[in-house]
Design a protein around this motif. Structure first.
Motif, PDB file in Angstrom:
ATOM      1  N   LEU A  31      -0.625   3.297 -23.141  1.00 27.16           N
ATOM      2  CA  LEU A  31      -1.759   4.218 -23.138  1.00 27.16           C
ATOM      3  C   LEU A  31      -2.503   4.141 -21.802  1.00 27.16           C
ATOM      4  CD1 LEU A  31      -3.421   6.279 -24.680  1.00 27.16           C
ATOM      5  CD2 LEU A  31      -4.668   4.384 -25.742  1.00 27.16           C
ATOM      6  N   MET A  32      -2.654   2.926 -21.285  1.00 29.79           N
ATOM      7  CA  MET A  32      -3.314   2.744 -19.999  1.00 29.79           C
ATOM      8  C   MET A  32      -2.596   3.530 -18.906  1.00 29.79           C
ATOM      9  SD  MET A  32      -3.740  -0.796 -17.869  1.00 29.79           S
ATOM     10  CE  MET A  32      -5.314  -1.210 -17.177  1.00 29.79           C
ATOM     11  N   LYS A  33      -1.280   3.456 -18.866  1.00 28.64           N
ATOM     12  CA  LYS A  33      -0.496   4.167 -17.848  1.00 28.64           C
ATOM     13  C   LYS A  33      -0.672   5.672 -17.973  1.00 28.64           C
ATOM     14  CE  LYS A  33       2.912   0.522 -17.304  1.00 28.64           C
ATOM     15  NZ  LYS A  33       4.274   0.064 -17.551  1.00 28.64           N
ATOM     16  N   ASN A  34      -0.688   6.185 -19.197  1.00 29.78           N
ATOM     17  CA  ASN A  34      -0.872   7.622 -19.396  1.00 29.78           C
ATOM     18  C   ASN A  34      -2.264   8.071 -18.966  1.00 29.78           C
ATOM     19  OD1 ASN A  34       1.721   8.046 -20.385  1.00 29.78           O
ATOM     20  ND2 ASN A  34       1.103   7.647 -22.496  1.00 29.78           N
ATOM     21  N   LEU A  35      -3.285   7.303 -19.328  1.00 25.54           N
ATOM     22  CA  LEU A  35      -4.654   7.676 -18.978  1.00 25.54           C
ATOM     23  C   LEU A  35      -4.944   7.464 -17.501  1.00 25.54           C
ATOM     24  CD1 LEU A  35      -6.556   6.351 -22.098  1.00 25.54           C
ATOM     25  CD2 LEU A  35      -6.096   8.727 -21.475  1.00 25.54           C
ATOM     26  N   PHE A  36      -4.257   6.523 -16.883  1.00 25.20           N
ATOM     27  CA  PHE A  36      -4.469   6.268 -15.457  1.00 25.20           C
ATOM     28  C   PHE A  36      -4.215   7.530 -14.637  1.00 25.20           C
ATOM     29  CE2 PHE A  36      -2.829   5.069 -11.263  1.00 25.20           C
ATOM     30  CZ  PHE A  36      -3.943   4.418 -10.755  1.00 25.20           C
ATOM     31  N   LYS A  37      -3.239   8.318 -15.022  1.00 24.22           N
ATOM     32  CA  LYS A  37      -2.939   9.556 -14.296  1.00 24.22           C
ATOM     33  C   LYS A  37      -4.151  10.479 -14.285  1.00 24.22           C
ATOM     34  CE  LYS A  37       1.874   9.199 -15.677  1.00 24.22           C
ATOM     35  NZ  LYS A  37       2.903   9.690 -16.581  1.00 24.22           N
ATOM     36  N   LYS A  38      -4.864  10.554 -15.411  1.00 24.23           N
ATOM     37  CA  LYS A  38      -6.066  11.397 -15.486  1.00 24.23           C
ATOM     38  C   LYS A  38      -7.181  10.835 -14.616  1.00 24.23           C
ATOM     39  CE  LYS A  38      -5.334  13.238 -20.108  1.00 24.23           C
ATOM     40  NZ  LYS A  38      -5.903  13.385 -21.447  1.00 24.23           N
ATOM     41  N   VAL A  39      -7.380   9.533 -14.690  1.00 18.54           N
ATOM     42  CA  VAL A  39      -8.432   8.892 -13.908  1.00 18.54           C
ATOM     43  C   VAL A  39      -8.145   9.025 -12.415  1.00 18.54           C
ATOM     44  CG1 VAL A  39      -9.492   6.654 -13.365  1.00 18.54           C
ATOM     45  CG2 VAL A  39      -9.111   7.309 -15.751  1.00 18.54           C
ATOM     46  N   ALA A  40      -6.926   8.723 -12.013  1.00 16.91           N
ATOM     47  CA  ALA A  40      -6.561   8.776 -10.597  1.00 16.91           C
ATOM     48  C   ALA A  40      -6.694  10.187 -10.027  1.00 16.91           C
ATOM     49  CB  ALA A  40      -5.146   8.243 -10.398  1.00 16.91           C
ATOM     50  N   GLY A  41      -6.528  11.200 -10.873  1.00 13.73           N
ATOM     51  CA  GLY A  41      -6.616  12.578 -10.424  1.00 13.73           C
ATOM     52  C   GLY A  41      -8.004  13.185 -10.530  1.00 13.73           C
ATOM     53  N   ASN A  42      -8.994  12.400 -10.941  1.00 13.62           N
ATOM     54  CA  ASN A  42     -10.352  12.901 -11.131  1.00 13.62           C
ATOM     55  C   ASN A  42     -11.252  12.320 -10.049  1.00 13.62           C
ATOM     56  OD1 ASN A  42     -13.014  13.357 -11.987  1.00 13.62           O
ATOM     57  ND2 ASN A  42     -12.445  13.288 -14.141  1.00 13.62           N
ATOM     58  N   ALA A  43     -11.793  13.164  -9.201  1.00  9.40           N
ATOM     59  CA  ALA A  43     -12.616  12.705  -8.076  1.00  9.40           C
ATOM     60  C   ALA A  43     -13.904  12.027  -8.527  1.00  9.40           C
ATOM     61  CB  ALA A  43     -12.947  13.881  -7.161  1.00  9.40           C
ATOM     62  N   ASN A  44     -14.308  12.216  -9.773  1.00 12.86           N
ATOM     63  CA  ASN A  44     -15.523  11.577 -10.267  1.00 12.86           C
ATOM     64  C   ASN A  44     -15.302  10.134 -10.708  1.00 12.86           C
ATOM     65  OD1 ASN A  44     -17.242  13.768  -9.818  1.00 12.86           O
ATOM     66  ND2 ASN A  44     -16.617  14.723 -11.729  1.00 12.86           N
ATOM     67  N   TYR A  45     -14.059   9.691 -10.727  1.00 10.57           N
ATOM     68  CA  TYR A  45     -13.729   8.309 -11.069  1.00 10.57           C
ATOM     69  C   TYR A  45     -13.288   7.577  -9.813  1.00 10.57           C
ATOM     70  CZ  TYR A  45     -13.774   8.953 -16.129  1.00 10.57           C
ATOM     71  OH  TYR A  45     -14.157   9.171 -17.423  1.00 10.57           O
ATOM     72  N   ILE A  46     -13.880   6.419  -9.593  1.00  7.16           N
ATOM     73  CA  ILE A  46     -13.504   5.580  -8.468  1.00  7.16           C
ATOM     74  C   ILE A  46     -13.090   4.239  -9.061  1.00  7.16           C
ATOM     75  CG2 ILE A  46     -14.268   4.507  -6.320  1.00  7.16           C
ATOM     76  CD1 ILE A  46     -16.579   6.802  -6.561  1.00  7.16           C
ATOM     77  N   LEU A  47     -11.811   3.941  -8.994  1.00 12.74           N
ATOM     78  CA  LEU A  47     -11.260   2.698  -9.535  1.00 12.74           C
ATOM     79  C   LEU A  47     -10.635   1.947  -8.381  1.00 12.74           C
ATOM     80  CD1 LEU A  47     -10.363   0.759 -11.777  1.00 12.74           C
ATOM     81  CD2 LEU A  47      -8.471   2.333 -12.256  1.00 12.74           C
ATOM     82  N   VAL A  48     -11.296   0.863  -7.969  1.00  8.39           N
ATOM     83  CA  VAL A  48     -10.820   0.093  -6.829  1.00  8.39           C
ATOM     84  C   VAL A  48     -10.610  -1.363  -7.222  1.00  8.39           C
ATOM     85  CG1 VAL A  48     -11.881   1.585  -5.089  1.00  8.39           C
ATOM     86  CG2 VAL A  48     -13.157  -0.369  -5.978  1.00  8.39           C
ATOM     87  N   GLY A  49      -9.787  -2.012  -6.417  1.00 14.22           N
ATOM     88  CA  GLY A  49      -9.521  -3.422  -6.648  1.00 14.22           C
ATOM     89  C   GLY A  49      -9.550  -4.197  -5.349  1.00 14.22           C
ATOM     90  N   VAL A  50      -9.730  -5.493  -5.482  1.00 15.39           N
ATOM     91  CA  VAL A  50      -9.654  -6.413  -4.349  1.00 15.39           C
ATOM     92  C   VAL A  50      -8.325  -7.134  -4.435  1.00 15.39           C
ATOM     93  CG1 VAL A  50     -10.582  -8.522  -3.340  1.00 15.39           C
ATOM     94  CG2 VAL A  50     -12.131  -6.786  -4.186  1.00 15.39           C
ATOM     95  N   LYS A  51      -7.592  -7.119  -3.313  1.00 16.22           N
ATOM     96  CA  LYS A  51      -6.307  -7.811  -3.250  1.00 16.22           C
ATOM     97  C   LYS A  51      -6.349  -8.869  -2.158  1.00 16.22           C
ATOM     98  CE  LYS A  51      -3.526  -3.956  -4.880  1.00 16.22           C
ATOM     99  NZ  LYS A  51      -2.436  -3.039  -4.558  1.00 16.22           N
ATOM    100  N   ASP A  52      -5.580  -9.924  -2.386  1.00 11.98           N
ATOM    101  CA  ASP A  52      -5.461 -10.968  -1.372  1.00 11.98           C
ATOM    102  C   ASP A  52      -4.307 -10.633  -0.428  1.00 11.98           C
ATOM    103  OD1 ASP A  52      -3.106 -11.654  -2.735  1.00 11.98           O
ATOM    104  OD2 ASP A  52      -3.907 -13.525  -3.527  1.00 11.98           O
ATOM    105  N   GLU A  53      -4.021 -11.548   0.486  1.00 14.61           N
ATOM    106  CA  GLU A  53      -2.968 -11.303   1.489  1.00 14.61           C
ATOM    107  C   GLU A  53      -1.588 -11.157   0.865  1.00 14.61           C
ATOM    108  OE1 GLU A  53      -3.738 -15.466   0.686  1.00 14.61           O
ATOM    109  OE2 GLU A  53      -5.062 -13.980   1.571  1.00 14.61           O
ATOM    110  N   LYS A  54      -1.394 -11.657  -0.342  1.00  9.20           N
ATOM    111  CA  LYS A  54      -0.112 -11.502  -1.046  1.00  9.20           C
ATOM    112  C   LYS A  54      -0.101 -10.277  -1.950  1.00  9.20           C
ATOM    113  CE  LYS A  54       0.929 -16.417  -0.964  1.00  9.20           C
ATOM    114  NZ  LYS A  54       1.186 -17.625  -1.756  1.00  9.20           N
ATOM    115  N   GLN A  55      -1.142  -9.442  -1.828  1.00 12.39           N
ATOM    116  CA  GLN A  55      -1.292  -8.209  -2.589  1.00 12.39           C
ATOM    117  C   GLN A  55      -1.479  -8.441  -4.087  1.00 12.39           C
ATOM    118  OE1 GLN A  55      -1.741  -5.055  -1.018  1.00 12.39           O
ATOM    119  NE2 GLN A  55      -2.066  -6.657   0.495  1.00 12.39           N
ATOM    120  N   ARG A  56      -2.041  -9.591  -4.439  1.00 15.32           N
ATOM    121  CA  ARG A  56      -2.383  -9.868  -5.836  1.00 15.32           C
ATOM    122  C   ARG A  56      -3.758  -9.292  -6.118  1.00 15.32           C
ATOM    123  NH1 ARG A  56      -0.950 -16.150  -5.323  1.00 15.32           N
ATOM    124  NH2 ARG A  56      -2.494 -15.749  -3.730  1.00 15.32           N
TER     125      ARG A  56
END
Length: 145
Positions: A31-56
């Motif tokens: 379900l997360m994968k399906n909904l992620f497409k909607k979130v990623a395509g909506n300019a009103n949603y900003i979903l960001v992450g912090v990654k380390d040098e190993k991209q974790r």
């Protein structure tokens, strides 16, 4: 070196684990994968992450820009799902995430940001106060459906 960037489809497995740490609830990854497409395509949603040098993925935050029809009709931002993995806490990552999402709000002309936190999450409350959020200015209410 830490980097902040949009969460990608490839990050969802790690994001699900972070959310499970945050809520104690197992995430439905399909379900997360399906909904992620909607979130990623909506300019009103900003979903960001912090990654380390190993991209974790070490932490994440979501900002949702909401239209407001009050006063000067400036939007506001709801900050949601702030999480830094337990092993990565107390290294300034949460502060970087909050500053980043607040800058996104400023860029979108938001008049304010707001967030809620469960009453029992005292450590999180101390963190929010340390980055400028004041407790008790409003009373939050939540109704699960």
């Amino acid at each position: 070196m830490l980097t902040i960037s949009p969460v990608t489809f490839a990050d969802l497995g790690e994001l699900a684990l972070l959310y499970e740490e945050l809520t104690g609830i197992k995430t439905d990854k399909n379900l997360m994968k399906n909904l992620f497409k909607k979130v990623a395509g909506n300019a009103n949603y900003i979903l960001v992450g912090v990654k380390d040098e190993k991209q974790r993925l070490l932490g994440s935050v979501t900002g949702i820009v909401c239209t407001d029809l009050v006063g000067k009709c400036r939007p506001f931002m709801v900050i949601e799902n702030v999480i830094v993995g337990e092993k990565s806490r107390r290294q300034g990552i949460g502060g970087k995430l909050v500053r980043y999402i607040e800058n996104c709000a400023k860029e979108r002309n938001c008049s304010y940001t707001m967030l809620v936190s469960l009453a029992k999450r005292k450590e999180a409350h101390a963190f929010y106060e340390s980055v400028g959020y004041k407790p008790g200015l409003v009373q939050g209410f939540k109704k699960y459906l």
